[in-house]
Design a protein around this motif. Structure first.
Motif, PDB file in Angstrom:
ATOM      1  N   LYS A  16     -10.721   3.494  35.796  1.00 37.39           N
ATOM      2  CA  LYS A  16     -12.146   4.329  36.095  1.00 37.39           C
ATOM      3  C   LYS A  16     -13.135   3.864  35.130  1.00 37.39           C
ATOM      4  N   MET A  17     -14.251   3.944  35.489  1.00 39.26           N
ATOM      5  CA  MET A  17     -15.439   3.598  34.573  1.00 39.26           C
ATOM      6  C   MET A  17     -15.388   4.395  33.262  1.00 39.26           C
ATOM      7  N   PHE A  21     -15.206   2.330  29.814  1.00 42.33           N
ATOM      8  CA  PHE A  21     -16.262   2.208  28.749  1.00 42.33           C
ATOM      9  C   PHE A  21     -16.681   3.806  28.335  1.00 42.33           C
ATOM     10  N   ASP A  22     -16.897   3.786  27.032  1.00 44.02           N
ATOM     11  CA  ASP A  22     -17.237   4.949  26.564  1.00 44.02           C
ATOM     12  C   ASP A  22     -18.563   5.452  26.435  1.00 44.02           C
ATOM     13  N   TRP A  23     -19.493   4.783  27.301  1.00 43.61           N
ATOM     14  CA  TRP A  23     -20.888   5.213  27.613  1.00 43.61           C
ATOM     15  C   TRP A  23     -20.936   5.740  28.987  1.00 43.61           C
ATOM     16  N   SER A  24     -19.773   5.663  29.837  1.00 47.92           N
ATOM     17  CA  SER A  24     -19.736   6.219  31.169  1.00 47.92           C
ATOM     18  C   SER A  24     -18.803   7.375  31.433  1.00 47.92           C
ATOM     19  N   LEU A  72     -24.262  -2.716  34.738  1.00 48.99           N
ATOM     20  CA  LEU A  72     -24.094  -1.589  35.342  1.00 48.99           C
ATOM     21  C   LEU A  72     -24.228  -0.396  34.363  1.00 48.99           C
ATOM     22  N   LYS A  73     -24.337  -0.583  33.166  1.00 47.87           N
ATOM     23  CA  LYS A  73     -24.659   0.366  32.040  1.00 47.87           C
ATOM     24  C   LYS A  73     -26.302   0.743  32.283  1.00 47.87           C
ATOM     25  N   LYS A  74     -26.148   2.190  32.398  1.00 50.44           N
ATOM     26  CA  LYS A  74     -27.549   2.853  32.671  1.00 50.44           C
ATOM     27  C   LYS A  74     -28.198   3.458  31.709  1.00 50.44           C
TER      28      LYS A  74
END
Length: 74
Positions: A16-17, A21-24, A72-74
Motif C-alpha cells: 500500500k502507498m 512511503f512515510d509521506w502517504s 505521485l507525491k503531493k
C-alpha cells in the motif's frame, strides 16, 4: 539454479502507498496508484496505460520508488 534467472517484479508494487512511503496515508496499492497516474495523464486510454506500466514490472524497487516520489507525491 534456473530460478535465479527468473526476473522478479519489484516488491514495492504490492505494498500500500502508506506502507511504502512515510509521506502517504493512501491505502491504494502502489501498482494501482501508478496505473491511476497513467490513466489520468493519457485521457484514460487503457492500452496506453498498460504499455506505460509494463516497464515497472522489470524495474528495481528503488527505481519504482523514485518514480512515485517524483510523480505521485503531493
Amino acid at each position: 539454479m534456473a530460478d535465479a534467472a527468473i526476473a522478479k517484479e519489484p516488491e514495492v508494487l504490492n505494498l500500500k502507498m502508506s506502507e511504502a512511503f512515510d509521506w502517504s496515508d493512501d491505502k491504494t496499492v502502489v501498482r494501482d496508484a501508478i496505473w491511476d497516474y497513467f490513466m489520468e495523464n493519457n485521457n484514460h486510454d487503457t492500452v496506453k496505460t498498460e504499455e506505460a506500466e509494463k516497464p515497472f514490472l522489470n524495474m528495481k524497487d528503488e527505481d519504482v520508488r523514485d518514480f512515485v516520489e517524483k510523480n505521485l507525491k503531493k
